[in-house]
Structure formats: structure tokens, C-alpha cells
Design a protein around this motif. Structure first.
Motif, PDB file in Angstrom:
ATOM      1  N   THR A 290       0.037  -9.122   5.923  1.00 14.59           N
ATOM      2  CA  THR A 290       1.200  -9.947   5.561  1.00 14.59           C
ATOM      3  C   THR A 290       1.286  -9.985   4.262  1.00 14.59           C
ATOM      4  OG1 THR A 290       1.311 -11.047   7.754  1.00 14.59           O
ATOM      5  CG2 THR A 290       2.731 -12.075   5.906  1.00 14.59           C
ATOM      6  N   GLN A 291       0.397 -10.333   3.616  1.00 18.07           N
ATOM      7  CA  GLN A 291       0.335 -10.528   2.159  1.00 18.07           C
ATOM      8  C   GLN A 291       0.478  -9.103   1.374  1.00 18.07           C
ATOM      9  OE1 GLN A 291      -3.221 -12.662   0.970  1.00 18.07           O
ATOM     10  NE2 GLN A 291      -2.673 -14.340   2.483  1.00 18.07           N
ATOM     11  N   MET A 292      -0.130  -8.256   1.918  1.00 16.24           N
ATOM     12  CA  MET A 292      -0.017  -6.825   1.183  1.00 16.24           C
ATOM     13  C   MET A 292       1.518  -6.414   1.313  1.00 16.24           C
ATOM     14  SD  MET A 292       0.454  -3.338   1.699  1.00 16.24           S
ATOM     15  CE  MET A 292       0.042  -3.117   3.340  1.00 16.24           C
ATOM     16  N   ILE A 293       2.211  -6.428   2.612  1.00 17.14           N
ATOM     17  CA  ILE A 293       3.703  -6.207   2.605  1.00 17.14           C
ATOM     18  C   ILE A 293       4.335  -6.816   1.738  1.00 17.14           C
ATOM     19  CG2 ILE A 293       5.398  -6.393   4.191  1.00 17.14           C
ATOM     20  CD1 ILE A 293       3.227  -5.456   6.409  1.00 17.14           C
ATOM     21  N   GLU A 294       4.188  -8.232   1.610  1.00 19.02           N
ATOM     22  CA  GLU A 294       4.927  -9.127   0.698  1.00 19.02           C
ATOM     23  C   GLU A 294       4.986  -8.749  -0.717  1.00 19.02           C
ATOM     24  OE1 GLU A 294       3.761 -12.962   1.858  1.00 19.02           O
ATOM     25  OE2 GLU A 294       4.930 -13.111   3.381  1.00 19.02           O
ATOM     26  N   ALA A 298       7.741  -7.142  -2.869  1.00 17.22           N
ATOM     27  CA  ALA A 298       8.157  -7.866  -4.258  1.00 17.22           C
ATOM     28  C   ALA A 298       8.204  -6.999  -5.704  1.00 17.22           C
ATOM     29  CB  ALA A 298       7.269  -8.970  -4.429  1.00 17.22           C
ATOM     30  N   LEU A 299       7.286  -5.834  -5.585  1.00 20.06           N
ATOM     31  CA  LEU A 299       6.912  -4.850  -6.508  1.00 20.06           C
ATOM     32  C   LEU A 299       8.207  -4.028  -6.265  1.00 20.06           C
ATOM     33  CD1 LEU A 299       3.310  -4.455  -6.603  1.00 20.06           C
ATOM     34  CD2 LEU A 299       4.667  -5.537  -8.309  1.00 20.06           C
ATOM     35  N   ALA A 300       8.436  -3.373  -5.044  1.00 21.79           N
ATOM     36  CA  ALA A 300       9.409  -2.413  -4.876  1.00 21.79           C
ATOM     37  C   ALA A 300      10.591  -2.477  -4.345  1.00 21.79           C
ATOM     38  CB  ALA A 300       8.332  -1.120  -4.427  1.00 21.79           C
ATOM     39  N   GLY A 301      10.963  -3.544  -4.068  1.00 25.86           N
ATOM     40  CA  GLY A 301      12.114  -3.939  -3.038  1.00 25.86           C
ATOM     41  C   GLY A 301      11.621  -4.101  -1.511  1.00 25.86           C
ATOM     42  N   GLU A 302      12.607  -4.269  -0.716  1.00 29.04           N
ATOM     43  CA  GLU A 302      12.424  -4.521   0.547  1.00 29.04           C
ATOM     44  C   GLU A 302      12.200  -3.116   1.354  1.00 29.04           C
ATOM     45  OE1 GLU A 302      11.805  -7.509   2.178  1.00 29.04           O
ATOM     46  OE2 GLU A 302      11.868  -8.289   0.180  1.00 29.04           O
ATOM     47  N   THR A 303      11.062  -2.435   0.887  1.00 29.62           N
ATOM     48  CA  THR A 303      10.644  -1.247   1.395  1.00 29.62           C
ATOM     49  C   THR A 303       9.821  -1.168   2.596  1.00 29.62           C
ATOM     50  OG1 THR A 303       8.869  -0.880  -0.057  1.00 29.62           O
ATOM     51  CG2 THR A 303      10.894  -0.149  -0.780  1.00 29.62           C
ATOM     52  N   LEU A 304       8.987  -2.008   3.006  1.00 32.63           N
ATOM     53  CA  LEU A 304       8.222  -1.743   4.066  1.00 32.63           C
ATOM     54  C   LEU A 304       8.781  -3.143   5.105  1.00 32.63           C
ATOM     55  CD1 LEU A 304       4.487  -2.053   2.542  1.00 32.63           C
ATOM     56  CD2 LEU A 304       5.901  -0.296   2.984  1.00 32.63           C
ATOM     57  N   MET A 367      -6.436  -3.181   1.879  1.00 29.62           N
ATOM     58  CA  MET A 367      -5.059  -3.660   1.420  1.00 29.62           C
ATOM     59  C   MET A 367      -5.040  -3.688  -0.115  1.00 29.62           C
ATOM     60  SD  MET A 367      -3.507  -4.631   4.365  1.00 29.62           S
ATOM     61  CE  MET A 367      -4.577  -3.000   4.880  1.00 29.62           C
ATOM     62  N   ASN A 368      -6.201  -3.729  -0.754  1.00 27.13           N
ATOM     63  CA  ASN A 368      -6.079  -3.738  -2.194  1.00 27.13           C
ATOM     64  C   ASN A 368      -5.697  -2.157  -2.716  1.00 27.13           C
ATOM     65  OD1 ASN A 368      -6.622  -6.369  -2.432  1.00 27.13           O
ATOM     66  ND2 ASN A 368      -9.071  -5.990  -2.679  1.00 27.13           N
ATOM     67  N   ILE A 369      -6.307  -1.311  -1.864  1.00 27.97           N
ATOM     68  CA  ILE A 369      -6.085   0.238  -2.209  1.00 27.97           C
ATOM     69  C   ILE A 369      -4.717   0.482  -1.854  1.00 27.97           C
ATOM     70  CG2 ILE A 369      -6.553   2.595  -1.338  1.00 27.97           C
ATOM     71  CD1 ILE A 369      -9.444   1.508  -1.169  1.00 27.97           C
ATOM     72  N   LEU A 370      -3.938  -0.002  -0.924  1.00 28.98           N
ATOM     73  CA  LEU A 370      -2.667   0.142  -0.292  1.00 28.98           C
ATOM     74  C   LEU A 370      -1.639  -0.487  -1.486  1.00 28.98           C
ATOM     75  CD1 LEU A 370      -3.005  -0.180   3.470  1.00 28.98           C
ATOM     76  CD2 LEU A 370      -2.586   1.858   2.268  1.00 28.98           C
ATOM     77  N   LEU A 371      -2.292  -1.617  -1.875  1.00 28.81           N
ATOM     78  CA  LEU A 371      -1.183  -2.219  -2.829  1.00 28.81           C
ATOM     79  C   LEU A 371      -1.117  -1.468  -4.022  1.00 28.81           C
ATOM     80  CD1 LEU A 371       0.349  -4.717  -3.216  1.00 28.81           C
ATOM     81  CD2 LEU A 371      -1.860  -5.817  -4.349  1.00 28.81           C
ATOM     82  N   ASP A 372      -2.082  -0.676  -4.571  1.00 29.83           N
ATOM     83  CA  ASP A 372      -2.076   0.316  -5.762  1.00 29.83           C
ATOM     84  C   ASP A 372      -1.186   1.408  -5.392  1.00 29.83           C
ATOM     85  OD1 ASP A 372      -3.633  -1.329  -7.474  1.00 29.83           O
ATOM     86  OD2 ASP A 372      -5.185  -0.541  -6.933  1.00 29.83           O
ATOM     87  N   GLU A 373      -1.599   1.994  -4.156  1.00 26.24           N
ATOM     88  CA  GLU A 373      -1.060   3.396  -3.805  1.00 26.24           C
ATOM     89  C   GLU A 373       0.452   3.717  -3.262  1.00 26.24           C
ATOM     90  OE1 GLU A 373      -2.192   6.169  -4.299  1.00 26.24           O
ATOM     91  OE2 GLU A 373      -4.407   5.901  -4.723  1.00 26.24           O
ATOM     92  N   ILE A 378       6.028   5.523  -3.354  1.00 24.36           N
ATOM     93  CA  ILE A 378       7.472   5.214  -3.166  1.00 24.36           C
ATOM     94  C   ILE A 378       8.280   5.673  -4.314  1.00 24.36           C
ATOM     95  CG2 ILE A 378       9.271   3.406  -3.361  1.00 24.36           C
ATOM     96  CD1 ILE A 378       7.208   1.530  -1.685  1.00 24.36           C
ATOM     97  N   LYS A 379       7.780   5.760  -5.707  1.00 27.14           N
ATOM     98  CA  LYS A 379       8.340   6.413  -6.795  1.00 27.14           C
ATOM     99  C   LYS A 379       8.552   7.623  -6.653  1.00 27.14           C
ATOM    100  CE  LYS A 379       6.819   2.588  -9.945  1.00 27.14           C
ATOM    101  NZ  LYS A 379       5.996   2.286 -11.139  1.00 27.14           N
ATOM    102  N   HIS A 380       7.547   8.364  -6.053  1.00 25.23           N
ATOM    103  CA  HIS A 380       7.428   9.811  -6.033  1.00 25.23           C
ATOM    104  C   HIS A 380       8.235  10.257  -4.639  1.00 25.23           C
ATOM    105  CE1 HIS A 380       4.586   9.382  -8.816  1.00 25.23           C
ATOM    106  NE2 HIS A 380       4.396  10.578  -9.328  1.00 25.23           N
TER     107      HIS A 380
END
Length: 380
Positions: A290-294, A298-304, A367-373, A378-380
Motif C-alpha cells: 500500500t505504501q509503495m503504491i501511494e 505521489a511521484l508519478a500521478g495516479e498511475t497504479l 518494494m524499495n527496488i520497485l519505488l526506484d524502478e 513510466i517515463k520511458h
């Protein structure tokens, strides 16, 4: 000759699950139990009995003691209502062979665990699919379901709690679906391998406790982390169906395995003790997800997007891009194993199934890796 298409979900796990160093964050079962842990739950006499087991054939239906233990998971079943199988997969295969007849169709949910529909289709039966939708909270639309059921429908197959979304059907919904099936004489089957895994509240009741002429399935893999025992079962009051299933099993596994049944019986005697820490881990991991999705949103818009799971050790999350290449990259570069949604069909190619039942520290690392990746992808 019938031809079985490749089982995409299992092929993905064949490719990645046993790669050295892989961290599986997509499993539908919790972290495993060892033989030593099970035997330590009882006295030395039990260990001696285990070491002195005769490794010959056993009853086709399963041993009386195990069937009695399984029946205690239901409110109104006895050992005679239980057929033990070699995991839930064999149970599904036996149902297809036992219940369907030429010209029949079956109705299933989609996404769906593909064993039953794939075997049915390979044998020439029509498979009718009821799509579940995230925007409808993955709930069954009864009107759409009614439109799929007709006089040739012989089987309506549900997975409750649902794989891969973790949503549940409640009593009123089960009863409404049963009425639709009974109207045409179709058999209602509920695959309940995740039923006891309640992340919120208490477990939902089994279908056979709610509907008189129904079938419930279970296994030792999902609630207790005992997939290696290969013990599943079919529960029903219908003696004719149980007799037919037993006859068909003569052509598959013939009977179960002695040591697996012995250990399964121990696990059922100590069910709460085994499940409690695994449920605690799953709830912790659900919060981490839940925290990773939030944070990503917050970083990339409501994408997940997702529906928070009520039960099971799974969650199904929608991404803004097809996920197969992303999951392959994570497995190869980070040794993180996730299950891309394409294995459930093309309509789910932007989803990922997460497994919540593993070690919490490993899950947090993932989750930490996913938060970076994820923002980078999304940008690409």
C-alpha cells in the motif's frame, strides 16, 4: 487428440522461480513449513509413527483420519463427504472428467486459474468467460452471468477468494449464483483454496455450507504453505459425484501419498499455530505494498490502480504499461520475481500479481527496488 496449450502462469514460474538468489514476491502461498516444524508440534511418538510409515498404496478416497480432519473445516460435513486428491490441480481435472458430457459448456470468471477451463476446452467443451473488472471492484455482475448460463451449462466455476485479486463473494452472492446454476441443472463449484486466509475479519463460509448441492475445493498449499505435500480435496454431499470422481481417479493418481497425508493431518490439528505468523506477515506486506503504491502515485500521478485484497496472499495491481518486459527485467537484473498479468490473458497485460505471504524483510527490499524502478519505466 486433444491438445493442451502451455500453462502460461506455470511456465513463467518454471523459467524464474528456482533461479539462484531469486526473491519470489508473487507466490500465492505463504512461506513454507518444514517437516521438522510439523513434527515438533507433537510428541516423539508421532515422529516415530512417521518414520515407520508403510509406503504402500492407500485408500483412493484418502485415509479416514485425514478426511475426518478436513471435514472439521466445514460446519456440516463428515469424512464420507471428502475425496482427497493430489493437490487442487488433480481435483479440477477430476471434475472435468466426471461432470461434463458431449455438447456441454462451462462458465468461468476471468481472470481465472487456467487448469479447469484449459482442460475442458482441450476436450472439446465450450468455455464461456465472465470478465471481472477493476472498475467494478472485481465483483461478479449477476446479469452478465445469467446471460452466459443456458440449458447446456453443466458447470459454473468460481474461485472464492478470487485468484489473482483477493476479493470475496459473500453469502447472499453465493446464493444468488446458486439459483442461476440450479435453474438449468448446472453444478456450482467453488475453488476455495484461499478461503481460510482472511486478511480482514474472519474467513468467508464455504459454499457447501451455504448451498446444499454444491462442491467446494481446498488444499494444503495456500493456507499453510504445504504445497510440497500435494494434498487437496473435494467436499460435497453428492454421493454420486464422489463415487464418479473416485472411479475417474483410478485413471490418474490412483491414490495419494502416505507421508503427505500423515503430515497434512498434523498440520490440520495445529492449523491456527501454523497460520497465525503467516497471516501477520501477509498483513504487514499488504501495508508495505500500500505504501509503495501511494508513494509511486505521489511521484508519478495516479498511475497504479488496485483493489485492496480482503483475503488470500495475493493482490492484482494495474500499471500504466504492459508488464511482461518489466517483470522479466526485475527477475534478471534484481532477482525479484513478480507475475505479469499477461499469463491471465491479453486483457490483463498491464497488471502484476503480487504475493503477500513471504518474508517481510525480503518484501520490503522488493518494494524499495520497485519505488526506484517504476517511475523510471513510466517515463520511458
Amino acid at each position: 487428440m486433444p491438445s493442451l496449450s502451455p500453462f502460461r502462469l506455470e511456465r513463467w514460474f518454471v523459467e524464474f522461480e528456482f533461479v539462484p538468489g531469486i526473491r519470489n514476491l508473487s507466490a500465492s502461498a505463504p512461506y513454507n513449513v518444514t517437516t521438522q516444524e510439523l513434527l515438533a508440534l507433537e510428541d516423539q511418538q508421532t515422529t516415530s509413527r512417521y518414520l515407520n510409515l508403510s509406503l504402500g498404496y492407500i485408500e483412493n478416497a484418502g485415509g479416514e483420519a485425514l478426511r475426518q480432519a478436513v471435514s472439521q473445516l466445514y460446519s456440516d460435513q463428515t469424512a464420507k463427504n471428502i475425496q482427497i486428491t493430489s493437490g487442487a490441480n488433480e481435483a479440477l481435472s477430476l471434475l472435468v472428467w466426471s461432470l461434463l458430457e458431449p455438447g456441454a459448456n462451462i462458465v468461468i470468471e476471468e481472470p481465472c486459474f487456467e487448469v479447469l477451463p484449459t482442460i475442458a476446452q482441450a476436450l472439446g467443451f465450450e468455455v464461456r468467460r465472465l470478465p471481472l473488472r477493476l472498475q467494478e471492484d472485481w465483483k461478479i455482475d449477476l446479469n452478465r452471468l445469467a446471460g452466459l448460463i443456458d440449458e447446456k451449462t453443466r458447470l459454473v466455476y468460481l474461485v472464492n477468494p478470487h485468484n489473482p485479486t483477493g476479493t470475496t463473494l459473500h453469502v447472499e452472492e453465493m446464493q444468488a449464483i446458486a439459483r442461476l446454476a440450479e435453474r438449468v441443472g448446472a453444478q456450482l463449484v467453488s475453488d476455495e483454496v484461499f478461503r481460510l486466509i482472511a486478511l480482514d475479519g474472519t474467513p468467508i463460509p464455504p459454499l457447501v455450507d451455504v448451498v446444499e448441492n454444491a462442491i467446494s475445493l481446498g488444499d494444503m498449499s495456500k493456507p499453510w504453505g504445504l504445497g510440497g505435500l500435494r494434498i487437496g480435496w473435494i467436499a460435497t454431499r453428492n454421493e454420486k459425484i464422489l463415487q464418479r470422481i473416485s472411479e475417474v481417479r483410478d485413471y490418474t493418481s490412483i491414490c495419494g501419498n502416505v507421508s503427505g497425508e500423515f503430515l497434512a493431518e498434523i498440520a490440520l490439528r495445529h492449523s491456527s499455530q501454523i497460520m497465525a505468523p503467516r497471516l501477520t506477515a501477509a498483513r504487514t506486506n499488504r501495508e508495505q505494498l500500500t505504501q509503495m503504491i501511494e508513494q509511486v502515485n505521489a511521484l508519478a500521478g495516479e498511475t497504479l490502480r488496485w483493489q485492496r485484497p480482503e483475503a488470500s496472499y495475493m493482490s492484482f495491481v494495474q500499471f500504466p504499461f504492459p508488464t511482461e518486459d518489466f517483470c522479466r527485467y526485475l527477475a534478471l537484473e534484481h532477482r525479484i520475481l513478480l507475475l505479469p498479468g499477461f499469463v491471465f490473458g491479453p486483457d490483463y497485460s498491464n497488471f502484476i500479481r503480487f504475493g503477500l505471504g513471504g518474508d517481510t524483510q525480503t518484501f520490503q527490499e522488493g518494494m524499495n527496488i520497485l519505488l526506484d524502478e517504476i517511475p523510471r519505466w513510466i517515463k520511458h
